[in-house]
Design a protein around this motif. Structure first.
Motif, mmCIF file in Angstrom:
data_model
loop_
_atom_site.group_PDB
_atom_site.id
_atom_site.type_symbol
_atom_site.label_atom_id
_atom_site.label_comp_id
_atom_site.label_asym_id
_atom_site.label_seq_id
_atom_site.Cartn_x
_atom_site.Cartn_y
_atom_site.Cartn_z
ATOM 1 N N ARG A 169 3.957 17.471 -70.327
ATOM 2 C CA ARG A 169 3.139 16.359 -70.790
ATOM 3 C C ARG A 169 3.398 15.109 -69.962
ATOM 4 N NH1 ARG A 169 1.992 14.312 -77.009
ATOM 5 N NH2 ARG A 169 -0.232 13.978 -76.613
ATOM 6 N N VAL A 170 2.310 14.427 -69.605
ATOM 7 C CA VAL A 170 2.410 13.170 -68.861
ATOM 8 C C VAL A 170 1.686 12.086 -69.660
ATOM 9 C CG1 VAL A 170 2.545 14.329 -66.629
ATOM 10 C CG2 VAL A 170 0.310 13.642 -67.531
ATOM 11 N N GLY A 171 1.934 10.832 -69.284
ATOM 12 C CA GLY A 171 1.345 9.741 -70.045
ATOM 13 C C GLY A 171 0.766 8.642 -69.180
ATOM 14 N N VAL A 172 -0.114 7.846 -69.799
ATOM 15 C CA VAL A 172 -0.723 6.692 -69.143
ATOM 16 C C VAL A 172 -0.664 5.529 -70.121
ATOM 17 C CG1 VAL A 172 -2.764 5.752 -68.028
ATOM 18 C CG2 VAL A 172 -2.310 8.207 -67.896
ATOM 19 N N ARG A 173 -0.019 4.452 -69.688
ATOM 20 C CA ARG A 173 0.098 3.267 -70.545
ATOM 21 C C ARG A 173 -0.715 2.134 -69.909
ATOM 22 N NH1 ARG A 173 5.587 3.180 -71.292
ATOM 23 N NH2 ARG A 173 5.357 4.491 -73.145
ATOM 24 N N ILE A 174 -1.734 1.669 -70.627
ATOM 25 C CA ILE A 174 -2.665 0.669 -70.100
ATOM 26 C C ILE A 174 -2.398 -0.685 -70.764
ATOM 27 C CG2 ILE A 174 -5.104 0.081 -69.773
ATOM 28 C CD1 ILE A 174 -5.696 3.099 -70.071
ATOM 29 N N GLY A 175 -2.124 -1.689 -69.933
ATOM 30 C CA GLY A 175 -1.813 -3.004 -70.444
ATOM 31 C C GLY A 175 -3.040 -3.884 -70.638
ATOM 32 N N LYS A 176 -2.825 -5.044 -71.196
ATOM 33 C CA LYS A 176 -3.913 -5.988 -71.418
ATOM 34 C C LYS A 176 -4.394 -6.567 -70.087
ATOM 35 C CE LYS A 176 -2.408 -7.324 -76.064
ATOM 36 N NZ LYS A 176 -2.004 -8.449 -76.954
ATOM 37 N N PRO A 177 -5.698 -6.815 -69.966
ATOM 38 C CA PRO A 177 -6.238 -7.377 -68.716
ATOM 39 C C PRO A 177 -5.594 -8.718 -68.368
ATOM 40 C CG PRO A 177 -8.004 -6.565 -70.123
ATOM 41 C CD PRO A 177 -6.759 -6.536 -70.946
ATOM 42 N N LEU A 178 -5.309 -8.899 -67.093
ATOM 43 C CA LEU A 178 -4.744 -10.152 -66.599
ATOM 44 C C LEU A 178 -5.860 -10.976 -65.972
ATOM 45 C CD1 LEU A 178 -1.538 -8.706 -64.882
ATOM 46 C CD2 LEU A 178 -1.738 -9.682 -67.182
ATOM 47 N N ASP A 179 -6.043 -12.199 -66.453
ATOM 48 C CA ASP A 179 -7.120 -13.076 -65.978
ATOM 49 C C ASP A 179 -6.552 -14.105 -65.004
ATOM 50 O OD1 ASP A 179 -9.327 -14.639 -65.604
ATOM 51 O OD2 ASP A 179 -9.318 -15.525 -67.618
ATOM 52 N N PHE A 180 -7.065 -14.078 -63.779
ATOM 53 C CA PHE A 180 -6.590 -15.016 -62.761
ATOM 54 C C PHE A 180 -7.675 -15.995 -62.333
ATOM 55 C CE2 PHE A 180 -4.004 -11.126 -62.143
ATOM 56 C CZ PHE A 180 -2.766 -11.662 -62.469
ATOM 57 N N SER A 181 -8.636 -16.209 -63.204
ATOM 58 C CA SER A 181 -9.752 -17.105 -62.873
ATOM 59 C C SER A 181 -9.281 -18.538 -62.639
ATOM 60 C CB SER A 181 -10.807 -17.085 -63.989
ATOM 61 O OG SER A 181 -10.236 -17.457 -65.242
ATOM 62 N N ARG A 182 -8.092 -18.885 -63.142
ATOM 63 C CA ARG A 182 -7.561 -20.243 -62.929
ATOM 64 C C ARG A 182 -7.266 -20.505 -61.457
ATOM 65 N NH1 ARG A 182 -3.766 -16.891 -65.022
ATOM 66 N NH2 ARG A 182 -1.641 -16.840 -64.155
ATOM 67 N N TYR A 183 -7.190 -19.441 -60.652
ATOM 68 C CA TYR A 183 -6.913 -19.583 -59.225
ATOM 69 C C TYR A 183 -8.180 -19.443 -58.370
ATOM 70 C CZ TYR A 183 -2.019 -18.830 -60.579
ATOM 71 O OH TYR A 183 -0.774 -18.919 -61.158
ATOM 72 N N LYS A 184 -9.322 -19.536 -58.993
ATOM 73 C CA LYS A 184 -10.586 -19.339 -58.271
ATOM 74 C C LYS A 184 -10.671 -20.278 -57.056
ATOM 75 C CE LYS A 184 -15.606 -19.364 -58.939
ATOM 76 N NZ LYS A 184 -16.722 -19.600 -59.905
ATOM 77 N N GLY A 185 -11.104 -19.713 -55.929
ATOM 78 C CA GLY A 185 -11.240 -20.487 -54.704
ATOM 79 C C GLY A 185 -9.958 -20.640 -53.911
ATOM 80 N N MET A 186 -8.869 -20.015 -54.380
ATOM 81 C CA MET A 186 -7.574 -20.172 -53.713
ATOM 82 C C MET A 186 -7.117 -18.857 -53.069
ATOM 83 S SD MET A 186 -5.717 -22.495 -56.674
ATOM 84 C CE MET A 186 -4.313 -22.957 -55.662
ATOM 85 N N GLU A 187 -8.067 -17.986 -52.735
ATOM 86 C CA GLU A 187 -7.721 -16.677 -52.196
ATOM 87 C C GLU A 187 -7.092 -16.722 -50.803
ATOM 88 O OE1 GLU A 187 -12.213 -17.323 -51.924
ATOM 89 O OE2 GLU A 187 -10.672 -17.421 -53.472
ATOM 90 N N ASP A 188 -7.116 -17.878 -50.146
ATOM 91 C CA ASP A 188 -6.485 -18.005 -48.830
ATOM 92 C C ASP A 188 -5.093 -18.647 -48.901
ATOM 93 O OD1 ASP A 188 -8.621 -16.862 -47.435
ATOM 94 O OD2 ASP A 188 -9.698 -18.779 -47.375
ATOM 95 N N ASP A 189 -4.665 -18.974 -50.099
ATOM 96 C CA ASP A 189 -3.350 -19.570 -50.292
ATOM 97 C C ASP A 189 -2.332 -18.448 -50.504
ATOM 98 O OD1 ASP A 189 -0.995 -20.755 -51.386
ATOM 99 O OD2 ASP A 189 -2.169 -22.494 -52.041
ATOM 100 N N LEU A 204 3.669 -4.391 -64.692
ATOM 101 C CA LEU A 204 3.904 -2.963 -64.461
ATOM 102 C C LEU A 204 5.345 -2.587 -64.808
ATOM 103 C CD1 LEU A 204 2.014 -2.250 -61.102
ATOM 104 C CD2 LEU A 204 1.295 -1.752 -63.434
ATOM 105 N N MET A 205 6.285 -3.455 -64.486
ATOM 106 C CA MET A 205 7.682 -3.194 -64.798
ATOM 107 C C MET A 205 7.886 -3.085 -66.314
ATOM 108 S SD MET A 205 11.051 -5.496 -63.867
ATOM 109 C CE MET A 205 10.548 -6.784 -65.034
ATOM 110 N N GLU A 206 7.248 -3.990 -67.054
ATOM 111 C CA GLU A 206 7.382 -3.956 -68.513
ATOM 112 C C GLU A 206 6.726 -2.716 -69.113
ATOM 113 O OE1 GLU A 206 5.887 -7.817 -69.867
ATOM 114 O OE2 GLU A 206 7.979 -8.299 -70.340
ATOM 115 N N LEU A 207 5.580 -2.323 -68.567
ATOM 116 C CA LEU A 207 4.873 -1.155 -69.096
ATOM 117 C C LEU A 207 5.594 0.149 -68.785
ATOM 118 C CD1 LEU A 207 1.154 -2.015 -68.209
ATOM 119 C CD2 LEU A 207 2.086 -1.779 -70.517
ATOM 120 N N SER A 208 6.117 0.242 -67.565
ATOM 121 C CA SER A 208 6.700 1.504 -67.108
ATOM 122 C C SER A 208 8.173 1.663 -67.446
ATOM 123 C CB SER A 208 6.532 1.637 -65.590
ATOM 124 O OG SER A 208 7.306 0.647 -64.915
ATOM 125 N N GLY A 209 8.891 0.525 -67.590
ATOM 126 C CA GLY A 209 10.323 0.588 -67.815
ATOM 127 C C GLY A 209 11.104 0.897 -66.546
#
Length: 278
Positions: A169-189, A204-209
């Motif tokens: 048996r294997v598993g998949v743990r899906i976390g809550k969506p992360l919103d980075f809209s506060r950084y809009k326009g800063m993709e070159d920084d 990912l560290m918290e979800l996977s252990g």
């Protein structure tokens, strides 16, 4: 079309029966709209089990090597990845990285789900490694959320180098969506990109252990490869005919030439006079 046939008729039902994948966090899967599923990477089968448990179609950016293999195995592998709609990308860096970014953006701008491995390659030892900033750039340029995903025990079911997986048996743990809209326009920084990427890796560290390692998985693989080569050279040198005899003669010579009253050497021998006195 082939994607859904494999998932719902042929491969999918068999995998569900054999591996019984469990899912935690299904409510975090968006019903519509584009999103990036950022996953840890333990096994080749991650790219099979994650799309299996997500109701919507998911496209991964697969390394180009999967599409250029030779022989029967190479042709079958290429046909499989093309059939399930995976997109080949060159991971060599530079202009190739820009092309991979553009491929991912095209998928997101169609309103689809994109699967990414921020580590860039499979973990060499089961730990979680530093993420590359491509995930952050895509999230900002496409204006989409990042959904962290932890694959559980896929490395036990199919370790690196093993073709036929172990049925477990294997598993998949899906976390809550992360919103980075506060950084809009800063993709070159680059500082913003690193901050976003580190936030994704922390999730990912918290979800996977998993234990987190602040270096790239590719660098660790290179280090392990070099160490293995050095060990192999040392073993080959030690196995040469006459090597053990030479070493024994040197030790005997050293023992015979030691002065009277000499202390015991690191290998347990004493000076010749001391041995006679004993």
């Amino acid at each position: 079309m082939f994607y859904w046939v494999l998932k719902t008729v042929f491969l999918g039902p068999i995998l569900r029966i054999l591996f019984r994948p469990w899912v935690d966090g299904e409510e975090n899967i968006p019903e519509d709209g584009a999103a990036i599923f950022a996953s840890n990477h333990l096994s080749f089968s991650d790219s099979i089990f994650l799309p299996l448990v997500v109701p919507r179609r998911m496209t991964f950016l697969a390394k180009a090597d999967y599409f250029t293999g030779v022989g029967l195995k190479g042709r079958l592998t290429a046909a499989f990845f093309k059939g399930v709609g995976q997109v080949p990308v060159d991971r060599s860096g530079g202009k190739a990285s820009e092309a991979a970014l553009n491929s991912g953006l095209r998928i997101l701008r169609r309103g689809e789900l994109l699967g990414l491995y921020p580590e860039g390659t499979r973990s060499p030892d089961g730990r979680l490694y530093k993420g590359k900033t491509g995930v952050a750039r895509m999230a900002l340029e496409a204006g989409v959320p990042v959904i962290p995903v932890a694959m559980i025990d896929t490395d036990k079911a199919q370790p690196t180098g093993k073709v036929i997986p172990k049925v477990m048996r294997v598993g998949v743990r899906i976390g809550k969506p992360l919103d980075f809209s506060r950084y809009k326009g800063m993709e070159d920084d680059r500082f913003v990109l690193r901050s976003i990427t580190d936030e994704v890796m922390y999730a990912l560290m918290e979800l996977s252990g998993q234990e987190y390692v602040d270096m790239y998985a590719g660098s660790m693989k290179d280090r392990m490869t070099r160490a293995k080569r050095i060990l192999q050279r040392e073993q080959a040198e030690a196995a040469k005919p006459g090597r053990a005899v030479d070493e024994l003669e040197r030790e005997l010579d050293a023992a015979e030439s030691a002065p009277e009253g000499a202390p015991e050497t690191t290998d347990g021998t004493r000076g010749a006079d001391e041995q006679r006195a004993g």
